[in-house]
Design an enzyme around this catalytic site. Structure first.
Site, PDB file in Angstrom:
ATOM      1  N   THR A  75       0.574  -1.176   0.010  1.00 36.18           N
ATOM      2  CA  THR A  75       0.071  -0.155   0.258  1.00 36.18           C
ATOM      3  C   THR A  75       0.931   1.222  -0.046  1.00 36.18           C
ATOM      4  O   THR A  75       0.708   2.219  -0.758  1.00 36.18           O
ATOM      5  CB  THR A  75      -0.897   0.115   1.364  1.00 36.18           C
ATOM      6  N   HIS A 204       4.062 -10.199   3.013  1.00 31.21           N
ATOM      7  CA  HIS A 204       3.128 -10.990   3.516  1.00 31.21           C
ATOM      8  C   HIS A 204       2.355 -11.845   2.512  1.00 31.21           C
ATOM      9  O   HIS A 204       1.726 -12.598   2.941  1.00 31.21           O
ATOM     10  CB  HIS A 204       2.338 -10.298   4.668  1.00 31.21           C
ATOM     11  N   CYS A 329      -8.685  -6.536   1.179  1.00 31.80           N
ATOM     12  CA  CYS A 329      -7.929  -5.371   1.400  1.00 31.80           C
ATOM     13  C   CYS A 329      -8.903  -4.369   1.456  1.00 31.80           C
ATOM     14  O   CYS A 329      -8.229  -3.221   1.803  1.00 31.80           O
ATOM     15  CB  CYS A 329      -6.998  -5.197   0.028  1.00 31.80           C
TER      16      CYS A 329
HETATM   17  N1  PMP Z   1      -1.557  -4.695  -4.203  1.00 31.24           N
HETATM   18  C1  PMP Z   1      -2.108  -5.768  -4.097  1.00 31.24           C
HETATM   19  C2  PMP Z   1      -2.501  -6.407  -5.790  1.00 31.24           C
HETATM   20  C3  PMP Z   1      -2.465  -6.497  -3.001  1.00 31.24           C
HETATM   21  O1  PMP Z   1      -3.158  -7.828  -3.314  1.00 31.24           O
HETATM   22  C4  PMP Z   1      -2.231  -5.992  -1.732  1.00 31.24           C
HETATM   23  C5  PMP Z   1      -2.556  -6.644  -0.561  1.00 31.24           C
HETATM   24  N2  PMP Z   1      -4.065  -7.036  -0.517  1.00 31.24           N
HETATM   25  C6  PMP Z   1      -1.773  -4.635  -1.835  1.00 31.24           C
HETATM   26  C7  PMP Z   1      -1.459  -4.014  -3.061  1.00 31.24           C
HETATM   27  C8  PMP Z   1      -1.612  -3.874  -0.513  1.00 31.24           C
HETATM   28  O2  PMP Z   1      -0.359  -4.640   0.317  1.00 31.24           O
HETATM   29  P1  PMP Z   1      -0.212  -4.450   1.682  1.00 31.24           P
HETATM   30  O3  PMP Z   1      -1.074  -5.312   2.586  1.00 31.24           O
HETATM   31  O4  PMP Z   1       1.323  -4.785   1.938  1.00 31.24           O
HETATM   32  O5  PMP Z   1      -0.259  -2.975   1.982  1.00 31.24           O
END
Ligand code: PMP
Length: 391
Positions: A75, A204, A329
């Site tokens: 993110t 993660h 997300c």
């Molecule tokens: N981009 C994509 C394609 C994701 O799948 C995700 C996680 N759901 C993110 C960004 C965000 O990642 P993070 O949880 O490390 O902020």
């Protein structure tokens, strides 16, 4: 012995691999130093660890160690790439090209920029979620600062033609960012070969810890610059200030090393399990289809629409399987998925789609259990639906 519930939500997150955890543990206690402490051994150890594990992250994606900027996750990496480039170019170029199927951290960054006068051009996607390269070529003009297209979609698993997108951007001399969060560690990714200037990814989703990620920033031909989004002590070459999360970086690096060594064998296994799941369902159920591209897809992501079976009811009736509808997300709000909407699913199809994730620790036994549980639950819901219709 089968342990319930079964985890089938590998796109939301993954468990930390024990080998990554073992590598991390000393860095919480004995080796707790701050990598920015230059005056003593504690700091030197920490700095040494950062550089060693940053090297493993870089190796997995084919870049130089110093091109990896550590962040708190994808993110943040997406925010840094999209806003950081836009802000840098804001006096000369004010257009960003992306797609409606991107992750919210890209789309919402773009919306924030739109409020500041940027033009956000959303490319069309087809029913599989693929962009049209000709439309991309035509959309890039002298006002374009950045193209941002993800590598693998987190909801439907569709793989974009990243190498071609990168080539077009290169020809047109426009920077190309890709959110490769669902690709790195799962599929071969090489930033040189794929013509990528900036790339976001996170630990993660690849059996590393939560709260640590990276942004690849190309250092030559072109040397990419961007505006930092977090100011402070000037860490990470000034791109991202803040004391480094040493255990997180160690776990991330170890996860990258494991992925590099085991990816091809793991992918074969995941592909076979995905086929076993799909064939199992096909032998017992009808009226369902896979969302996303039939071939250009990550095989560990099966987003399936079961007609006449509401996904909320379906998930409630199979609590032994951890799956997701929409996307985890998007915090607590259960809204129909913007990705499924963008690929043209009808209202009832949007409400009948579930994402099944298969990963490193999935087993045949789990898949067989899931096939039977899903079949039983879908049949039950459909029979109630039929009865309601008859009344
Ligand atoms: N981009 C994509 C394609 C994701 O799948 C995700 C996680 N759901 C993110 C960004 C965000 O990642 P993070 O949880 O490390 O902020």
């Amino acid at each position: 012995m089968l342990k319930l519930p079964i985890y089938m939500d590998y796109q939301a997150t993954t468990p930390v691999d024990k080998r990554a955890l073992d590598a991390m543990l000393p860095y919480f206690t004995d080796k707790f130093g701050n990598a920015a402490s230059k005056s003593h051994e504690f700091g030197w150890y920490a700095e040494k660890a950062v550089e060693m594990y940053r090297g493993k992250i870089a190796e997995l994606i084919g870049c130089k160690t110093q091109e990896i900027v550590i962040t708190s996750g994808a993110t943040e990496s997406n925010n840094l790439a999209v806003k950081g480039i836009a802000e840098l170019f804001s006096n000369v170029k004010k257009k960003i090209i992306t797609a409606p199927t991107e992750h919210k951290s890209v789309l919402d960054s773009c919306s924030a920029l739109a409020k500041k006068g940027f033009e956000i051009y959303l490319l069309k996607v087809d029913k599989f979620g693929l962009i049209d390269l000709n439309e991309l070529r035509d959309a890039i003009d002298g006002n374009t600062a950045l193209v941002s297209i993800m590598t693998v979609n987190n909801e439907i698993g569709t793989i974009q033609p990243v190498e071609d997108i990168g080539r077009i951007c290169k020809e047109k001399e426009v920077l190309f960012h890709t959110d490769a969060t669902q690709a790195v560690g799962k599929l071969p990714v090489n930033v040189q070969q794929m013509n990528i200037d900036l790339m976001s990814f996170t630990a993660h989703k690849m059996y590393g810890p939560k709260g640590v990620g990276a942004l690849y920033v190309k250092s030559k031909d072109p040397k990419v610059k961007l505006n930092p989004q977090i100011d402070g002590g000037g860490h990470e070459n000034g791109f991202r200030s803040g004391t480094l999360n040493i255990p997180g970086i160690v776990g991330f690096g170890k996860a990258c090393e494991i992925a590099a060594n085991e990816m091809s064998v793991e992918n074969e296994k995941i592909k076979k399990l995905g086929e076993r799941f799909y064939q199992g369902l096909s032998s017992q159920l009808d009226d369902f289809f896979i969302n996303g591209h039939p071939e250009k897809r990550f095989p560990g992501n099966l987003n399936i629409c079961f007609k006449h079976a509401d996904s909320g009811t379906l998930m409630m009736s199979m609590k032994e399987i951890a799956v997701s509808s929409g996307s985890a997300c998007s915090s607590a709000a259960v809204e129909p998925s913007h990705v499924l909407k963008a690929i043209g699913l009808k209202d009832d199809e949007l409400r009948s789609s579930i994402r099944f994730g298969i990963g490193r620790f999935s087993t045949e036994e789990e898949i067989d259990f899931a096939v039977n549980k899903v079949t039983e639950s879908v049949k039950k819901i459909r029979s109630v639906f039929k009865q309601v219709l008859q009344h």
